[in-house]
Design an enzyme around this catalytic site. Structure first.
Site, PDB file in Angstrom:
ATOM      1  N   ARG A 293      37.411 -66.967  28.228  1.00 56.41           N
ATOM      2  CA  ARG A 293      38.099 -66.403  27.080  1.00 56.41           C
ATOM      3  C   ARG A 293      37.471 -65.040  26.770  1.00 56.41           C
ATOM      4  NH1 ARG A 293      36.189 -69.202  22.342  1.00 56.41           N
ATOM      5  NH2 ARG A 293      35.106 -67.288  21.827  1.00 56.41           N
ATOM      6  N   HIS A 297      37.932 -66.644  19.766  1.00 56.72           N
ATOM      7  CA  HIS A 297      38.661 -67.915  19.750  1.00 56.72           C
ATOM      8  C   HIS A 297      39.987 -67.742  19.009  1.00 56.72           C
ATOM      9  CE1 HIS A 297      39.513 -72.172  19.404  1.00 56.72           C
ATOM     10  NE2 HIS A 297      39.587 -72.039  18.096  1.00 56.72           N
ATOM     11  N   TYR A 306      27.646 -65.131  19.091  1.00 56.01           N
ATOM     12  CA  TYR A 306      27.138 -66.240  19.913  1.00 56.01           C
ATOM     13  C   TYR A 306      27.245 -65.996  21.419  1.00 56.01           C
ATOM     14  CZ  TYR A 306      32.156 -67.432  19.821  1.00 56.01           C
ATOM     15  OH  TYR A 306      33.528 -67.393  19.904  1.00 56.01           O
TER      16      TYR A 306
END
Length: 404
Positions: A293, A297, A306
């Site tokens: 990805r 998100h 992160y």
């Protein structure tokens, strides 16, 4: 080209595509690299099904082969470019306040276009909320995907018109819906197949485990297509599983395979084979599309909190569109004029999306009470009356204000 043109091209090509078939052993593709932490180190050693390397070199696989014409290959490239453009436009519209939220597919175009083009018209798709590329392959107008994210409808298309179910927000529940539908297909004696899309995070849900159990026991004609994009929001895959995801199928009694999710040819070949397996009564199969990805998100997420920049950079080198373009150019299947035409079509699509979103009418406030029960319901009638009175109170207040 409109989405109608896309749907026509899909129908025209569906009879021409060569079904994935067994091939003589040939040069094997090298497995793609993943993060080297925890169990992922072992995952690195697992062979991916790969037919097109990140550098755009064509390779063979002993178990999966596919033979596509130059026209079909150019079509896959067009699909991915236009899908990426639509996705980028939607992300921008959300940033401008035109959409409440958006879930980007950036980086996952090959997994979605490859698997989407493997489907027959009579197959049925159960998506999550990120399958914009699969929707494109099924002939769903891209602008219809945006209504829910703008808050003007609960899904802007009739699922039975394209055999493409409405987007599912509840994580993992669509795998149970797909399994039940596949069991119905089986009882009807049809030879179509069902495919359920979900992510690596959803694989940790109980609904997915239950769907694996039911599909295996009843030998349902369903393909589970897991897009492992490495992150369930901020949770990496190695925090979710001790083994590669595709190996979970073995415990339920059906096969699993890991495919290079950034290789559109491999995704097409493997999905074709899995769907044909399901149609011929051989039961379910799990496909793990090993991809990444590239964006957040959703637009409410900040992946820089992160994820390391180095990780994204490593995956950018495996970009699905870039590798197919390199192959097409090396084989002389595209020229500058063709690439310019795709870019022009892409820009036209972007403008159509922008105009369509801003022209979407506000929904009827009372529409929420329609189609809840087939024959009406006393409680719904009471709630409708209460809400109507609530809405009328605003009109009364405005009238008082104007009188003052």
């Amino acid at each position: 080209m409109t989405v109608e043109g896309t749907a026509q091209r899909k129908n025209a090509r569906s009879s021409k595509r060569t079904t994935a078939k067994k091939a003589a052993p040939a040069k094997k593709a090298s497995p793609a690299k993943a993060r080297t932490t925890g169990p992922t180190e072992q995952a690195e050693q697992d062979q991916l099904v790969q037919l097109l390397t990140p550098e755009g070199e064509r390779v063979e696989h002993p178990d999966y082969a596919i033979d596509l014409s130059p026209e079909e290959l150019r079509g896959l490239y067009r699909d991915m470019v236009l899908t990426r453009k639509f996705d980028a436009e939607a992300t921008t519209l959300q940033r401008q306040g035109e959409l409440g939220l958006w879930a980007s597919l950036l980086g996952q175009e090959a997994a979605q276009i490859g698997s989407g083009r493997a489907l027959r018209d009579d197959d049925y798709v159960f998506p999550t909320y990120r399958e914009h590329g699969v929707a494109w392959c099924r002939g769903v107008d891209p602008t219809n995907l945006l209504g829910m994210f703008r808050g003007v409808n609960h899904g802007g298309w009739d699922p039975n018109s394209n055999n493409f179910h409405l987007y599912t927000i509840v994580i993992g529940s669509q795998t149970l819906h797909a399994t039940g539908y596949a069991m119905g297909v089986q009882k009807d004696g049809a030879d179509s197949a069902v495919i359920a899309y979900f992510g690596d995070g959803a694989s940790s849900q109980g609904d997915v485990a239950e769907s694996f159990t039911f599909s295996a026991v009843y030998n349902a004609p369903v393909v589970f297509f897991c897009q492992n994009n490495q992150w369930a929001i901020s949770e990496p895959t190695e925090k979710q599983t001790r083994v590669p995801l595709y190996q979970r199928a073995r415990g339920y009694g059906f096969p699993g395979v890991r495919v290079d999710g950034n290789d559109v040819l491999a995704c097409l070949a493997v999905t074709k084979a899995a769907l044909e397996r399901a149609r011929t009564g051989q039961g379910p199969m799990l496909i793990e599309a090993f991809t990444y990805r590239m964006g957040a998100h959703t637009t409410s997420d900040d992946p820089t909190r992160y994820r390391a920049d180095e990780e994204r950079a490593a995956w950018e080198a495996k970009d699905p569109i870039r590798r197919l373009k390199a192959y097409l150019e090396a084989e002389g299947m595209v020229d500058d004029a063709y690439l310019v035409s795709i870019e022009e079509e892409s820009e036209a699509l972007g403008k159509r999306v922008r105009d369509a979103v801003r022209a979407m009418p506000d929904p009827d406030h009372m529409a929420i009470f329609e189609n809840v029960y087939a024959d009406g319901h006393a409680l719904v009638d009471e709630e409708r009356a209460q809400f109507a009175a609530y809405q009328a109170s605003f009109a009364d207040a405005d009238a008082v204000a104007e009188g003052n």
